[in-house]
Design an enzyme around this catalytic site. Structure first.
Site, PDB file in Angstrom:
ATOM      1  CG  HIS A  51      40.466  38.096  36.991  1.00  0.00           C
ATOM      2  ND1 HIS A  51      41.542  37.849  37.811  1.00  0.00           N
ATOM      3  CD2 HIS A  51      39.360  37.937  37.757  1.00  0.00           C
ATOM      4  CE1 HIS A  51      41.122  37.547  39.022  1.00  0.00           C
ATOM      5  NE2 HIS A  51      39.791  37.587  39.019  1.00  0.00           N
ATOM      6  CB  CYS A  95      40.040  40.641  41.147  1.00  0.00           C
ATOM      7  SG  CYS A  95      38.446  39.835  41.479  1.00  0.00           S
ATOM      8  CD  GLU A 108      44.259  37.901  35.495  1.00  0.00           C
ATOM      9  OE1 GLU A 108      43.880  37.360  36.550  1.00  0.00           O
ATOM     10  OE2 GLU A 108      44.099  39.122  35.275  1.00  0.00           O
TER      11      GLU A 108
END
Length: 509
Positions: A167, A79, A169
């Site tokens: 993202h 990002c 994660e």
């Protein structure tokens, strides 16, 4: 801890989640602020640049020195990191017409690209940015797009540098863990050898070498962290470990004696010290949450200093500090800046002659539990909910008095016992009650009352970095509310906290 992954924090609320996902791959990683990371990068096999609430175009945007990283270590820029590489390396980043936030789907993936092995087109990813890359940096090749973001992923030829504008994660990125695995294992070739058994073996050896024949004093709390730390130290130094359990007057109801009984038969040398009056005396008249924490931290250390003088030649103070404590106590610009101080993180005062040892400071809570299981600790003890170091002081909003502590202990006991009897305790990560600094009007019998309000809190989480409130059954909430009002004198109203973290925190103070 060899084969590390270095994660640079730029203030994103998701940085800790990156670490969690990497650890789930049995790969050890560490988080450092973007402007204060180790000068010696030889232990690291890969670097991940996290996200940020800042725009790379802003004057005060985080500006890391990547001269010792880029082109020398495999790097994944997430990002903000992806936009940073583009903005300062020949590309272009501009404001998006609309904020790109939420679910998106990959509409294009470059063929035969290792980063996307096992990831299908249309895979869902999570966007969170108001800028977008309009032109790739020098020598970059597009790897993936979404319907709205042309350069969702790219790599830079001639170096092992990958970048993504989403993202991986977060839970909403369906194949995010697979992408991280592809980068770390298949591209960076980082070994997956961070297991509970390996941690125990390496930590016990490290403690033996570090402590030698020195004596260590450890503060036990009855919780998971200090217990696992104690057993690890006991394996390393045996009889040279002296455990002390301090009653700060802010424990749960009957917990002081219950904890002392709990450690019988574990082979640990434990001494109980009842210092409740000392703590409550120091806290009298203090309402500010941070001052409460600092006061408890100071008195905690003073008590240990007093007790350590009773042990001949003790040199070390051991603590059950875990990684979320460390992360939240390191200030970085943005949402992951210091939220609160932790009384068991950081240096000791100059007058105290003990050095500090924290065998768990690099583990998340779920990892501590797995290490504890490897050590053979009772599953019931490992399943205990986390309890804050400052105890009930940060669950009593406002000043602390013995009367308020008694009320909250009684309320908490009804709530926790109720969770256990209804079979809900193990389905909750952490639960507790909060005494609010307000009174409310009520009616009991034919009389008007003006008494205390308490809030109940129950959350589900993995490590406390993020948490959702638990949808407890209405019948249970009705029963526990009635029991609290009927059994605890001074309370006439019960509310339930339905806030998640973020934006709230688990504790109220």
């Amino acid at each position: 801890m060899q084969h590390n992954v270095l994660i640079l924090d730029f203030g994103s609320q998701y940085t800790q989640l990156i670490a969690r996902r990497v650890r789930e791959l049995n790969i050890f990683c560490e988080i450092f602020p973007y402007n204060h990371f180790p000068s010696d990068l030889s232990p690291y096999k890969a670097v991940i640049l996290g996200g940020s609430p800042f725009s790379v175009r802003a004057e005060d945007a985080p500006h890391p020195d990547l001269s010792q990283i880029r082109g020398k270590l495999p790097m994944l820029a997430v990002c903000y990191g992806a936009q940073y590489l583009a903005h300062f390396s020949g590309g272009e980043v501009a404001a998006s017409n609309t904020r790109e936030y939420g679910r998106a789907n990959l509409s294009y993936i470059k063929e035969n690209e290792v980063f996307f092995n096992g990831v299908s087109e249309n895979s869902q990813v999570w966007m969170s940015h108001s800028d977008s890359i309009k032109a790739l940096p020098t020598n970059a090749v597009k790897l993936a797009s979404t319907h709205d973001v042309e350069y969702a992923a790219y790599k830079i030829e001639g170096e092992t540098t990958y970048a993504i504008q989403y993202h991986p994660e977060v839970f909403h990125s369906t194949d995010g863990s697979k992408m991280l695995e592809n980068f770390l294992v298949n591209i960076a070739e980082v070994p997956q050898n961070f297991t509970p058994g390996a941690f125990v073996e390496e930590m016990v050896a490290e403690l033996k070498e570090k402590l030698g024949d020195d004596k260590v004093v450890l503060g036990l709390s009855g919780g998971v962290d200090s217990t696992v730390a104690a057993v690890l130290l006991h394996q390393a130094i045996g009889k040279n470990l002296y455990c002390i359990f301090v009653n700060n007057g802010l424990l749960r109801k009957n917990e002081f004696q219950n904890v002392l009984d709990q450690y019988k038969g574990m082979g640990l040398n434990v001494k109980g010290v009842d210092a409740g009056d000392r703590f409550l005396g120091e806290l009298a008249g203090i309402s500010d949450p941070e001052t409460k924490r600092k006061t408890i931290g100071r008195v905690f250390i003073e008590v240990f200093d007093d007790e350590s003088h009773l042990i001949e030649d003790v040199k070390w103070l051991a603590q059950g500090t875990i990684y979320p404590d460390v992360i939240e106590s390191v200030s970085v610009k943005g949402p992951s800046a210091t939220i609160k101080s932790h009384h068991n993180v950081g240096g000791l005062p100059d007058y105290m002659k003990l050095k500090i040892v924290e065998p768990l400071r690099m583990l998340f809570k779920d990892e501590v539990r797995r290490v504890g299981a490897t050590l053979g600790i009772d599953p019931e003890l490992l399943g205990r909910h986390p309890f804050p170091g400052p105890g009930l002081s940060i669950r009593i909003l406002g000043d602390i008095t013995p009367e308020k502590v008694q009320i909250l202990q009684d309320v908490d006991a009804v709530f926790i016992d109720g969770l256990k009897s209804w079979g809900l305790y193990d389905k909750v990560w952490q639960a507790g009650a909060i005494l609010l600094p307000v009174n409310s009007v009520g009616v009991m019998g034919d009389e008007r009352t003006y008494e205390k309000v308490v809030a109940l809190r129950a959350v589900e989480s993995t490590d406390g970095m993020t948490a959702d409130w638990v949808h407890l059954p209405y019948d249970f909430l009705m029963k526990v509310s009635n029991d609290i009002i009927n059994k605890v004198k001074g309370v006439n109203r019960v509310v339930y906290d339905i806030s998640s973290k973020p934006p709230a925190t688990i504790e109220w103070e």
